[in-house]
Design an enzyme around this catalytic site. Structure first.
Site, PDB file in Angstrom:
ATOM      1  N   GLY A  22       2.732  -6.340  -7.228  1.00 41.34           N
ATOM      2  CA  GLY A  22       2.030  -7.034  -6.147  1.00 41.34           C
ATOM      3  C   GLY A  22       0.840  -6.195  -5.731  1.00 41.34           C
ATOM      4  N   GLY A  49      -2.250  -6.273  -2.482  1.00 44.39           N
ATOM      5  CA  GLY A  49      -2.859  -7.017  -1.378  1.00 44.39           C
ATOM      6  C   GLY A  49      -3.953  -6.120  -0.814  1.00 44.39           C
ATOM      7  N   GLY A  50      -5.160  -6.551  -0.855  1.00 38.21           N
ATOM      8  CA  GLY A  50      -6.215  -5.775  -0.201  1.00 38.21           C
ATOM      9  C   GLY A  50      -6.263  -4.355  -0.704  1.00 38.21           C
ATOM     10  N   LYS A  75      -1.616  -1.257  -3.775  1.00 38.62           N
ATOM     11  CA  LYS A  75      -1.030  -1.710  -5.038  1.00 38.62           C
ATOM     12  C   LYS A  75       0.462  -1.436  -4.916  1.00 38.62           C
ATOM     13  CE  LYS A  75      -3.193  -0.375  -8.793  1.00 38.62           C
ATOM     14  NZ  LYS A  75      -3.619   0.369 -10.005  1.00 38.62           N
ATOM     15  N   LYS A 112       4.535   1.243  -2.656  1.00 43.30           N
ATOM     16  CA  LYS A 112       3.241   0.752  -2.167  1.00 43.30           C
ATOM     17  C   LYS A 112       2.288   1.937  -2.156  1.00 43.30           C
ATOM     18  CE  LYS A 112       1.386  -1.623   1.936  1.00 43.30           C
ATOM     19  NZ  LYS A 112       1.797  -2.240   3.230  1.00 43.30           N
ATOM     20  N   ASP A 133       1.713 -10.810  12.204  1.00 40.59           N
ATOM     21  CA  ASP A 133       1.203 -11.404  10.961  1.00 40.59           C
ATOM     22  C   ASP A 133       2.325 -12.113  10.218  1.00 40.59           C
ATOM     23  OD1 ASP A 133      -0.770 -10.245   8.078  1.00 40.59           O
ATOM     24  OD2 ASP A 133      -0.694 -12.170   9.153  1.00 40.59           O
TER      25      ASP A 133
END
Ligand SMILES: [NH3+]CCCOc1cc(-c2cn[nH]c2)ccc1C(=O)Nc1ccccc1
Length: 336
Positions: A19, A21-22, A25, A41, A133
């Protein structure tokens, strides 16, 4: 692969990227001592830029949050160029993709997921946190189809408690509460409740109640509080959604009322359990296995683990506990 991440060598065996996001990684990895899978992460400090505070916010929050429906943080590593967060592995991916794959969920399946979401949110609110969020992209499925909440980068722990107001407009527009996008001060808990209403609508309908590719018109729709009620929604589901998607936050249902709501109790007859299932006392078998492995007395090991440094020892303890909770042998793989 590990040459790229020398700090992980010997501790974690890195595998594919699962995955991104922004600025982060996320890679699958194996924890060397237990053989258990984890998600790491990886964030590059330079690429983070002024998102750096988000990482510190997330790490501080996740160290305090230990719950069956929150993705567990096992270890934090920091170098001068990177942050690493070693997290619980959720092999079934995002709730977002699961809803898309099924078009929409029937009431019974939506209820099972929504009870888990309410459980996680009630827990973080009691701990003094607002997530800010909440959306299906931030709810992952583990191997038993249980939900795990991720991404605490935008969460807030209002000084002086959850009764104090917040000001920062953040989160994803389609899930953002009217008071949050109107620039007014707002209560984190009330804004989370609105997002959960949008989430429940998405579970039951397969699309969003307020949607528009232009932000200003999306905001107008949110502030109008008007959304379509498709004919497959039962009256009970529509009533609950309406109680959550109240434009006036003071008229909006609270998390305490939600825990006991008849729609959530249907078929369960017990309120949502929001207490953490993790015990505060340390597990004897895990401590003994660690003590033997490191050649220490059990008492010394107990003292060391109780420091909760979120180092490799913290990760090894939690992952041994995971093994035990899944009925696997409480054994470490490598003898030194
Ligand atoms: N929308 C999720 C994308 C994958 O991101 C994650 C996956 C796992 C994961 C996967 N398997 N098990 C845990 C754990 C954490 C994240 C995460 O925090 N992603 C993220 C959040 C904000 C900004 C950038 C990245």
């Amino acid at each position: 692969m590990s040459s790229q991440y020398p700090e992980l060598k010997g501790f974690y065996h890195l595998r594919e990227t699962i995955g991104s996001g922004g600025f982060a990684k996320v890679k699958l990895a194996y924890h060397a001592l237990t053989g258990e899978k984890v998600a790491i992460k990886i964030m590059d400090k330079r690429a983070l830029g002024d998102d750096l505070p988000r990482v510190k916010t997330e790490i501080a929050a996740m160290k305090e949050l230990c719950h069956q429906h929150i993705c567990k943080l096992y270890q934090v590593l920091e170098t001068e160029t990177r942050f690493y967060m070693v997290l619980e592995y959720c092999p079934e991916g995002e709730l977002f993709d699961y809803i898309v794959s099924k078009d929409r969920l029937d009431e019974a399946e939506a209820r099972i997921f929504f009870r888990q979401i309410v459980s996680a949110v009630a827990y973080i609110h009691i701990k003094g946190y607002a997530h800010r969020d909440l959306k299906p992209e931030n709810l992952l499925l583990d191997e038993d189809q249980n939900l795990k909440l991720i991404d605490f980068g935008l969460c807030a722990k209002p000084k002086g408690g959850m009764e104090n107001h917040l000001f920062t407009c953040c989160g994803s527009p389609a899930y953002a509460a009217p008071e949050l996008i109107s620039g007014k001060q707002y209560l984190g808990a009330e804004a989370d409740l609105w997002s959960m209403g949008v989430l429940l609508y998405a579970l039951l309908c397969g699309y969003l109640p307020f949607d528009d590719e232009k932000i200003p018109s999306l905001y107008r729709k949110i502030q109008s509080g008007k959304y379509e009620v498709p004919d497959w929604l039962t009256p009970e589901s529509s009533i609950l959604i309406a109680q959550m998607l109240q434009v006036d936050p003071k008229r909006r249902i609270s998390i305490q009322q939600l825990i006991n709501h008849p729609w959530l109790r249907k078929g369960f007859n017990i309120p949502c359990e929001f207490e953490s299932k993790y015990k505060m006392t340390l597990d004897e078998d895990c401590l003994t296995e660690l003590a033997v492995h490191y050649g220490q007395k059990r008492r010394e090991m107990e003292t060391k683990v109780s420091e909760w440094n979120y180092d490799y020892l913290t990760a090894s303890y939690f992952l041994l506990l995971e093994k035990k909770m899944k009925g696997r042998p409480v054994r470490l793989l490598q003898k030194p």
